[in-house]
Write a protein that holds these residues in place. Sequence first.
Motif, PDB file in Angstrom:
ATOM      1  N   SER A  55      19.823  60.979  37.104  1.00  0.00           N
ATOM      2  CA  SER A  55      18.593  60.617  37.028  1.00  0.00           C
ATOM      3  C   SER A  55      17.605  61.767  37.432  1.00  0.00           C
ATOM      4  O   SER A  55      16.627  61.357  37.995  1.00  0.00           O
ATOM      5  CB  SER A  55      17.914  59.537  37.740  1.00  0.00           C
ATOM      6  OG  SER A  55      18.785  58.406  37.265  1.00  0.00           O
ATOM      7  N   LEU A  57      15.173  64.114  35.756  1.00  0.00           N
ATOM      8  CA  LEU A  57      14.402  64.090  34.414  1.00  0.00           C
ATOM      9  C   LEU A  57      14.045  65.625  34.638  1.00  0.00           C
ATOM     10  O   LEU A  57      13.994  66.194  33.208  1.00  0.00           O
ATOM     11  CB  LEU A  57      13.210  63.376  34.762  1.00  0.00           C
ATOM     12  CG  LEU A  57      12.207  63.522  33.485  1.00  0.00           C
ATOM     13  CD1 LEU A  57      12.827  62.911  32.221  1.00  0.00           C
ATOM     14  CD2 LEU A  57      11.162  62.500  33.689  1.00  0.00           C
ATOM     15  N   TYR A  94      18.846  58.348  29.012  1.00  0.00           N
ATOM     16  CA  TYR A  94      18.486  58.584  30.422  1.00  0.00           C
ATOM     17  C   TYR A  94      17.908  57.389  30.951  1.00  0.00           C
ATOM     18  O   TYR A  94      18.207  56.781  32.171  1.00  0.00           O
ATOM     19  CB  TYR A  94      17.416  59.750  30.392  1.00  0.00           C
ATOM     20  CG  TYR A  94      16.643  59.936  31.551  1.00  0.00           C
ATOM     21  CD1 TYR A  94      17.457  60.706  32.656  1.00  0.00           C
ATOM     22  CD2 TYR A  94      15.813  59.180  32.351  1.00  0.00           C
ATOM     23  CE1 TYR A  94      16.799  60.989  33.961  1.00  0.00           C
ATOM     24  CE2 TYR A  94      15.216  59.439  33.538  1.00  0.00           C
ATOM     25  CZ  TYR A  94      15.582  60.271  34.254  1.00  0.00           C
ATOM     26  OH  TYR A  94      15.165  60.488  35.601  1.00  0.00           O
ATOM     27  N   THR A  97      20.774  54.656  31.263  1.00  0.00           N
ATOM     28  CA  THR A  97      21.550  54.769  32.396  1.00  0.00           C
ATOM     29  C   THR A  97      20.804  54.560  33.919  1.00  0.00           C
ATOM     30  O   THR A  97      21.344  54.139  34.828  1.00  0.00           O
ATOM     31  CB  THR A  97      22.096  56.406  32.603  1.00  0.00           C
ATOM     32  OG1 THR A  97      22.573  56.589  31.260  1.00  0.00           O
ATOM     33  CG2 THR A  97      23.025  56.783  33.441  1.00  0.00           C
ATOM     34  N   ALA A  98      19.449  54.934  34.043  1.00  0.00           N
ATOM     35  CA  ALA A  98      18.674  54.901  34.896  1.00  0.00           C
ATOM     36  C   ALA A  98      18.865  53.197  35.513  1.00  0.00           C
ATOM     37  O   ALA A  98      18.719  52.961  36.698  1.00  0.00           O
ATOM     38  CB  ALA A  98      17.496  55.551  34.956  1.00  0.00           C
ATOM     39  N   ASN A 101      22.084  52.043  36.851  1.00  0.00           N
ATOM     40  CA  ASN A 101      22.225  52.611  38.254  1.00  0.00           C
ATOM     41  C   ASN A 101      21.939  51.185  39.365  1.00  0.00           C
ATOM     42  O   ASN A 101      20.917  50.540  39.063  1.00  0.00           O
ATOM     43  CB  ASN A 101      21.573  53.570  38.457  1.00  0.00           C
ATOM     44  CG  ASN A 101      22.085  54.756  37.944  1.00  0.00           C
ATOM     45  OD1 ASN A 101      23.285  54.826  37.344  1.00  0.00           O
ATOM     46  ND2 ASN A 101      21.216  55.896  37.950  1.00  0.00           N
ATOM     47  N   ARG A 106      16.831  52.408  40.515  1.00  0.00           N
ATOM     48  CA  ARG A 106      16.816  52.556  39.177  1.00  0.00           C
ATOM     49  C   ARG A 106      15.234  52.372  38.289  1.00  0.00           C
ATOM     50  O   ARG A 106      14.753  52.877  37.642  1.00  0.00           O
ATOM     51  CB  ARG A 106      17.565  51.268  38.251  1.00  0.00           C
ATOM     52  CG  ARG A 106      17.339  49.916  38.690  1.00  0.00           C
ATOM     53  CD  ARG A 106      18.008  48.896  37.978  1.00  0.00           C
ATOM     54  NE  ARG A 106      17.654  47.531  38.338  1.00  0.00           N
ATOM     55  CZ  ARG A 106      18.488  46.673  37.834  1.00  0.00           C
ATOM     56  NH1 ARG A 106      19.694  46.772  37.476  1.00  0.00           N
ATOM     57  NH2 ARG A 106      18.073  45.402  38.279  1.00  0.00           N
ATOM     58  N   LYS A 109      13.158  55.326  39.238  1.00  0.00           N
ATOM     59  CA  LYS A 109      13.461  56.269  38.395  1.00  0.00           C
ATOM     60  C   LYS A 109      12.777  56.149  36.763  1.00  0.00           C
ATOM     61  O   LYS A 109      12.379  56.914  36.150  1.00  0.00           O
ATOM     62  CB  LYS A 109      14.916  56.806  38.067  1.00  0.00           C
ATOM     63  CG  LYS A 109      15.585  57.208  39.562  1.00  0.00           C
ATOM     64  CD  LYS A 109      15.017  58.566  39.775  1.00  0.00           C
ATOM     65  CE  LYS A 109      15.431  59.268  40.836  1.00  0.00           C
ATOM     66  NZ  LYS A 109      14.785  60.615  41.243  1.00  0.00           N
TER      67      LYS A 109
END
Length: 277
Positions: A55, A57, A94, A97-98, A101, A106, A109
């Motif tokens: 994460s 960015l 992205y 996936t965040a 988590n 999560r 993010k």
Amino acid sequence: MAHIQLVDEIVREYLLFRGFTSTVKAFDNDLKTDKDKGFRVDKMVDQIMHYINYSDLNGLKDYWNHLETLVFSKLEIHVQPAIRKIEYSLYKLYLVTATQNAGGVRNEKVSEFMAKMLPELQGQSEWKEWFMLPYVQKPDENPSFSLYFTRAWQDSVLVSLHNLLATVFQCMPHPTLTSYESDAALLKRLQEEINALKLKSQQPATEKTSPCGHQSRLAQYSEKLSGPLSLVDDFSAIPSENLDHGLREARGLRGLLRQMGGSPVMGKKSGRSQSQN
């Protein structure tokens, strides 16, 4: 472009031979921080996935901006929409996936992404639903997002990215030094062909290959040397079953190779090509 590593070693060996020790140190330091990973596509994809998995960015955006400056900005304008599709697919990956988590990180993010990317993405229709992601319970079961949580869609993004980078690096102009090995191999093959033709010309007339046969073989070599290398549409390898609208982004890249095939990929030819003309 696996030969890049060999060229790096040759350059380093030459610098040592010349006694340019300070230059060697600077060269080694640059290699350690080489964002292009020696143009090894698998390593570059791994680096991008590292930023996504953790994460990061800022790291993801900085790396993509580097690729934009190094390669993508030099491509013809009709290729740019395909590049943008890949970039946005990576941003969606992205967010997915965040979200996956564990823990409260999560949400933090995802919210951070929305805050930073709002000025860039808010005016685009395809992102309207994504700004609701932080407030959706079980987004992997929500009709608007469930596709993006499938392994098939996520794999298709990585396949598209890999094929895009591989194609661009093959088509971009290369420095003269990087082509010495292929030039040497070509000269060797031509010399072997010449020797084989000489041997056949010395055989009895009944065993000689017809002149048409020689001309045909030489024509094949001429075609190999003068004609452009054909490009394989590797993007067709992207999974196509059960991906609905999400994969349309990846499929849009199939036209990239076809567009490249009809005209030079880069706006300018390499200096070496111009000198030969």
